[in-house]
Structures are given as C-alpha cells and as structure tokens.
Scaffold this active site. Sequence first.
Site, short mmCIF file in Angstrom:
data_model
loop_
_atom_site.label_atom_id
_atom_site.label_comp_id
_atom_site.label_asym_id
_atom_site.label_seq_id
_atom_site.Cartn_x
_atom_site.Cartn_y
_atom_site.Cartn_z
N HIS A 27 0.85 -1.20 0.00
CA HIS A 27 0.00 0.00 0.00
C HIS A 27 0.88 1.25 0.00
CE1 HIS A 27 -3.74 2.32 0.68
NE2 HIS A 27 -2.91 3.16 1.30
N TYR A 42 -12.09 1.74 1.09
CA TYR A 42 -11.55 2.59 2.16
C TYR A 42 -12.73 3.26 2.87
CZ TYR A 42 -8.29 5.90 4.41
OH TYR A 42 -7.56 6.62 5.31
N ASP A 78 2.15 2.98 3.18
CA ASP A 78 1.26 4.12 2.94
C ASP A 78 2.03 5.37 2.48
OD1 ASP A 78 -1.23 5.52 2.85
OD2 ASP A 78 -0.82 6.37 4.82
O1 NQM Z 1 -4.30 6.45 1.12
C1 NQM Z 1 -4.40 6.47 2.34
O2 NQM Z 1 -3.88 5.58 2.96
C2 NQM Z 1 -5.09 7.49 3.05
C3 NQM Z 1 -5.52 8.71 2.70
C4 NQM Z 1 -5.47 9.30 1.36
C5 NQM Z 1 -6.13 8.54 0.33
O3 NQM Z 1 -6.63 7.47 0.55
C6 NQM Z 1 -6.24 9.09 -1.01
O4 NQM Z 1 -5.84 10.23 -1.24
O5 NQM Z 1 -6.72 8.37 -1.90
C7 NQM Z 1 -6.09 9.53 3.78
O6 NQM Z 1 -6.60 8.95 4.75
O7 NQM Z 1 -6.02 10.76 3.68
#
Ligand code: NQM
Length: 293
Positions: free
Chosen positions: A27, A152, A244
């Site tokens: 990830h 997510y 991440d």
């Molecule tokens: O990617 C991640 O781990 C988390 C993100 C950003 C995200 O998902 C994105 O921009 O697509 C978050 O919680 O801001």
Amino acid sequence: MTDRIISWHGNPSRPRYRPPAGAIDAHCHVFGPMAEFPFSAKAKYLPEDAGPDMLFALRDHLGFARNVIVQASCHGTDNAATLDAIAKSNGKARGVAVVNPSISEADLAALHEGGMRGIRFNFLKRLVDDAPKDKFLDVAKRLPKGWHVVIYFEADILEELRPFMDAIPVPLVIDHMGRPDVTQGPDGADMKAFRAFLESRDDIWFKATCPDRLDPTGDPWNAFADAVAPLVADYQDRVLWGTDWPHPNMQDAVPDDGHLVDMIPRIAPTVELQRKLLIDNPMRLYWPEEVGS
Ligand SMILES: O=C(O)/C=C(\CC(=O)C(=O)O)C(=O)O
C-alpha cells in the site's frame, strides 16, 4: 488550494527489522510529478511531487522488493501517474486503479495491461465528493478476471456499508482495517465489528497498515501493536502490509518509514507470519501467475 504539502519524511531511518527477500510494500502511492501528471481539479489536497524515483529509492532503503501502488484521490480517475510508475518499475510494481464507474471493458483491459489488478472505492467524505454505491456495484461486476475491490472507509460506517459490500462478487481488500479505534484494544467494539465482517466471507482481505493514522498515542504506536497483532494471527492468510508512503494528508504528523517497518515483527512475530504478510498473501493477489497453485 494553493500551497503544496509535504507529507513524507525527508530522511527516514533504516529499519532495525529487515524484511525477507521478496517482501512487498502493498500500500503506497505516487504524487505526480505534477508537470507531467496534473492533479485532479477535485483533489482535496495538493501535494509536492513524490514520483516513482522517490518511491523505488525508499523501497530499496527499507529492504522491500516490490510495490503495490494505489491510485491516490488527488489524481482522481486519471490513472496515468500510477501507470507510469508501474511501467518504470521493471515488473516490480502493480497497482490499484480508481475509475469512473462507466469505464468501458476496453479501458479496463488496458488498465490490466498496465499492471492494475483492482479498483478502489473511497468512502471518506474528506477525500471524495461522492461515492455512488449502485454505480460502484455495477463496475465491480464487470472487472477483468482475477481482480479485486479495495474499499476505504471509517469504522463508523462499516454496518451501513455491509449490504453494498456483501453484494460485491469479487474479493474485497479493506484499507487500514476500516480504521478502527485501536485504543479500544484487541477486543474493543471496532475490532469486534471488523472481525464479524471478516467472518461473513472468506474472501475479505485487509491491510494491517497505518499505525500513524490510527494510533493517537504516537510512535512507537503501542496501542496499534496490541490491537492489531491478534487480528494478524487469526487471519494470517488474508492480511497485507504497506508503508502508505507518501502518507497523504499526514503533513502534521509525518511518520518515519523505518519505524513503520519496525512495526512488522510486533504484529507478525514469527518468520512464517512475516512471510505470509509480506510475500505469500500479496503475491496471491497481485502476481498470481508467479504463485504455483
Ligand atoms: O491512502 C491512504 O492511505 C489514506 C488517505 C489518502 C487517500 O486514501 C487518497 O488520497 O486516496 C487519507 O486517509 O487521507
């Protein structure tokens, strides 16, 4: 939105823990470079460039062999930056796309050709304007063979999303375990609900990721280690791990990537668990043709 943000460590430490040969960071993201791959007009954050050269240098520094690059929301549904990074990886990266649900079969096939192996549905209101479940479900039914759906969401909407997720006919991968409150401990309400969800299907995978996002006690993130280690042990064949990087939106609490890697033996204390978490499981999802079956 004018200022471009830096959400990653400029000089991450070398981890004490060394991942096994072939380990996969499953990830991570790339940002831009903006001059080549402009950010979406709907982006909720505007980062500095964090392109493939930086990602692959970090991969080598931390002792990983491959990456799974997840399209970040700042690039919207234009996957060009992620595809470019995959193309530059010499076969050492695959990806997860974000698509307009009306995408054609031909365009999905082109994403497969470019190394994508799944699509991501993002339900975080601070990141996306809308998340149309009916349209998401439609495209989930039209995916290339072998693909999965990454979802997510935050713990408070797990139950609300259940009918939608139950209807998705391909494997699910849940980002950051659906963001439980890890300070509740391994038997807290959020972890219990997430375990019940995992029990409902044997093709729900999850990422044991983001102590920096989930644990307000801060580095070394002891609450995360306590809450997550039992989950990894109990679902060891469907768990993934990732840095991440470049840690979107974490500019006020940028984690040291070396310290994130040092979380691995705390949530996966045996060599066998580490091999499953870092190699066997992500290989099955992202490089299945290399896995004997
Ligand atoms: O990617 C991640 O781990 C988390 C993100 C950003 C995200 O998902 C994105 O921009 O697509 C978050 O919680 O801001």
